[in-house]
Design a protein around this motif. Structure first.
Motif, PDB file in Angstrom:
ATOM      1  N   TYR A   1      -7.979  -0.659  -1.890  1.00 30.92           N
ATOM      2  CA  TYR A   1      -7.161  -2.007  -2.299  1.00 30.92           C
ATOM      3  C   TYR A   1      -7.064  -2.627  -1.087  1.00 30.92           C
ATOM      4  CZ  TYR A   1      -7.345  -1.643  -7.605  1.00 30.92           C
ATOM      5  OH  TYR A   1      -7.843  -1.691  -8.752  1.00 30.92           O
TER       6      TYR A   1
ATOM      7  N   THR B   1      -2.279   0.523  -9.532  1.00 30.48           N
ATOM      8  CA  THR B   1      -2.395  -0.033  -8.236  1.00 30.48           C
ATOM      9  C   THR B   1      -2.987  -1.340  -8.306  1.00 30.48           C
ATOM     10  OG1 THR B   1      -3.139   2.163  -7.550  1.00 30.48           O
ATOM     11  CG2 THR B   1      -3.470   0.718  -6.091  1.00 30.48           C
TER      12      THR B   1
ATOM     13  N   THR C   1       0.785  -1.176   0.057  1.00 26.57           N
ATOM     14  CA  THR C   1      -0.020  -0.014  -0.067  1.00 26.57           C
ATOM     15  C   THR C   1       0.782   1.397  -0.077  1.00 26.57           C
ATOM     16  OG1 THR C   1      -1.887  -1.265   1.137  1.00 26.57           O
ATOM     17  CG2 THR C   1      -1.778   1.197   1.331  1.00 26.57           C
TER      18      THR C   1
ATOM     19  N   PHE D   1      -0.207  -3.497  -8.914  1.00 30.32           N
ATOM     20  CA  PHE D   1       0.759  -3.602  -7.606  1.00 30.32           C
ATOM     21  C   PHE D   1       0.115  -5.059  -6.802  1.00 30.32           C
ATOM     22  CE2 PHE D   1       2.860   0.807  -7.985  1.00 30.32           C
ATOM     23  CZ  PHE D   1       4.040   0.121  -8.414  1.00 30.32           C
TER      24      PHE D   1
ATOM     25  N   PRO E   1      -5.189   3.384  -2.885  1.00 26.37           N
ATOM     26  CA  PRO E   1      -4.780   2.347  -2.379  1.00 26.37           C
ATOM     27  C   PRO E   1      -5.433   1.903  -0.961  1.00 26.37           C
ATOM     28  CG  PRO E   1      -2.982   4.268  -2.850  1.00 26.37           C
ATOM     29  CD  PRO E   1      -4.475   4.439  -3.380  1.00 26.37           C
TER      30      PRO E   1
ATOM     31  N   PHE F   1       4.061   5.581  -5.640  1.00 27.83           N
ATOM     32  CA  PHE F   1       4.009   5.278  -7.228  1.00 27.83           C
ATOM     33  C   PHE F   1       2.747   6.497  -7.785  1.00 27.83           C
ATOM     34  CE2 PHE F   1       1.997   3.701 -10.970  1.00 27.83           C
ATOM     35  CZ  PHE F   1       3.219   3.573 -11.882  1.00 27.83           C
TER      36      PHE F   1
ATOM     37  N   ASN G   1      -4.795   5.409 -12.563  1.00 22.55           N
ATOM     38  CA  ASN G   1      -4.287   5.037 -11.276  1.00 22.55           C
ATOM     39  C   ASN G   1      -4.826   3.709 -10.656  1.00 22.55           C
ATOM     40  OD1 ASN G   1      -2.472   7.281 -10.764  1.00 22.55           O
ATOM     41  ND2 ASN G   1      -4.264   8.445 -10.540  1.00 22.55           N
TER      42      ASN G   1
ATOM     43  N   SER H   1       2.458   1.707  -3.455  1.00 22.55           N
ATOM     44  CA  SER H   1       1.637   2.093  -4.504  1.00 22.55           C
ATOM     45  C   SER H   1       1.125   3.722  -4.098  1.00 22.55           C
ATOM     46  CB  SER H   1       0.182   1.257  -4.275  1.00 22.55           C
ATOM     47  OG  SER H   1      -0.604   1.436  -3.132  1.00 22.55           O
TER      48      SER H   1
END
Length: 129
Positions: free
Chosen positions: A47, A108, A16, A111, A44, A22, A104, A19
C-alpha cells in the motif's frame, strides 16, 4: 525530487507503521495466530508503494484543475480494480488463508484510504489554490 512528494511520504510512512501495529494487534488478539504475520507484512509495504506512486502522478497533474480531477478519479478507479484483482486471485489460489488475508488487506486499505482523503482534503481541498 519534488518537495511536496517528500512532504507526502512522511505521513504516509507514519500510516504504514500504524498499519503494521494494527496488523500485529489483529494477528495476536483476533486471529491468535502470529505465524501469518510473516506473510502479511508485505500488505502495508504494498500500500505504501501504491499510494506513493499514485500521489506522485497526482502531483504531476496539479497545475491543471480538470487534469487533477480526471487523474484522481482514474487513479482511484484503477487502484480499486488492482486491489479487487489481488483479493480475488489470492482467494482463488490460497483458499485456506484467504479470510485472514482479505481481512488484513481490507483493514489496511481502510487506513490508507482514510489517510488519503484527509491528506488531500487538507492540502488540495476547497478554498486552496
Amino acid at each position: 525530487m519534488n518537495p511536496a512528494f517528500i512532504k507526502y511520504l512522511k505521513p504516509l510512512a507514519a500510516v504504514t507503521l500504524l498499519s503494521f501495529l494494527f496488523l500485529i494487534l489483529m494477528e495476536a488478539v483476533i486471529m491468535k495466530d502470529a505465524s501469518t504475520l510473516s506473510v502479511y507484512w508485505i500488505i502495508p509495504v504494498f500500500y505504501f508503494l501504491l499510494y506513493a506512486a499514485f500521489h506522485y502522478g497526482l502531483l504531476m497533474n496539479t497545475d491543471n484543475g480538470q487534469g487533477f480531477i480526471r487523474y484522481y478519479m482514474a487513479a482511484t478507479f484503477i487502484k480499486l480494480f488492482i486491489l479487487l484483482g489481488i483479493i480475488i486471485i489470492y482467494g482463488l489460489y490460497n483458499r485456506g488463508t484467504a479470510t485472514g488475508f482479505t481481512l488484513n488487506f481490507m483493514f489496511t486499505y481502510l487506513f490508507f484510504m482514510v489517510f488519503e482523503v484527509i491528506y488531500l482534503r487538507r492540502n488540495y481541498g476547497s478554498g486552496r489554490t
